[in-house]
Enzyme design. Structure first.
Site, mmCIF file in Angstrom:
data_model
loop_
_atom_site.group_PDB
_atom_site.id
_atom_site.type_symbol
_atom_site.label_atom_id
_atom_site.label_comp_id
_atom_site.label_asym_id
_atom_site.label_seq_id
_atom_site.Cartn_x
_atom_site.Cartn_y
_atom_site.Cartn_z
ATOM 1 C CE LYS A 130 41.656 46.044 40.654
ATOM 2 N NZ LYS A 130 41.926 45.313 41.900
ATOM 3 C CG ASP A 149 36.527 45.100 41.470
ATOM 4 O OD1 ASP A 149 35.500 44.713 40.857
ATOM 5 O OD2 ASP A 149 36.451 45.762 42.523
#
Length: 219
Positions: A130, A149
């Site tokens: 991420k 996310d």
């Protein structure tokens, strides 16, 4: 792959592309919400954003970056001072340790510059896919993957594009549906939509401009 599965895959892709078009129209100016001036600062801000809002991170980083503007400064800092500056972001001791360890590796192994390869970024403390995707996309314009996310995870499940809970498996599902040049377009705009409309506890399906394409919409 059977004909039925082929048609389903094609239909999923067409729906994803239509949603992408709409998201671009709804949020034309969407960009990374974190404030930064350099790749190192974006890396630090993204690490700080774990389990914390971007708004809170943006309140902390001006003083942090004024005191420690680059990787060398952070690498040589007193870690307790970093902790004090980032305390309000939560999990501050672990974040401070990871930020300093990442910057020390950037200094010793990458000449003080944030690396531009996924494999290299993943060797840095506190950096998973991420964070690496955010840094590559927004600091260097490299779409190496899809940032997943909490918003992207939730909306991708609701939209029926992934049945998984693991962010890496969700990312793989999304990468099959979307053109590479739009991987970060998708993420950043889906995050905006998750904040504004498709909220965790009370999705506003009645005003959602994606509702007719969403199998989870309650209309």
């Amino acid at each position: 792959m059977t004909l039925t599965r082929t048609r389903k895959s094609s239909s999923q892709k067409q729906r994803a592309l239509e949603i992408l078009v709409r998201l671009k129209r709804i949020y034309p100016d969407a960009t990374c919400s974190l404030n930064y001036s350099t790749p190192v600062q974006l890396l630090v801000a993204t690490i700080l954003s774990a389990q914390c809002t971007d708004e809170r991170v943006n309140k902390v980083t001006p003083e942090l970056f004024a005191r420690f503007p680059d990787a060398v400064a952070i690498a040589n800092a007193d870690v307790t001072e970093i902790e004090e500056l980032i305390k309000s972001t939560g999990f501050y001791r672990n974040k401070a340790k990871n930020i300093q360890a990442a910057c020390r590796r950037i200094v010793t192994d990458f000449g003080g510059e944030v690396p531009q390869r996924m494999d290299d970024l993943l060797t840095l403390a506190g950096v998973a896919r991420k964070t690496a995707n955010v840094v590559l996309a927004h600091a260097f314009g490299i779409n190496a993957g899809v940032t997943v996310d909490t918003h992207v995870k939730r909306l991708s499940n609701r939209l029926g594009f992934s049945k998984h809970e693991d962010p890496i498996r969700i990312e793989r599902d999304l990468m099959k549906l979307l053109p590479q040049e739009d991987w970060e377009n998708w993420s950043i705009r889906l995050i905006y939509h998750g904040r504004a409309v498709c909220k965790a506890r009370s999705p506003q399906c009645g005003i959602c401009q994606l509702a007719d394409l969403c199998p989870s919409a309650e209309l």
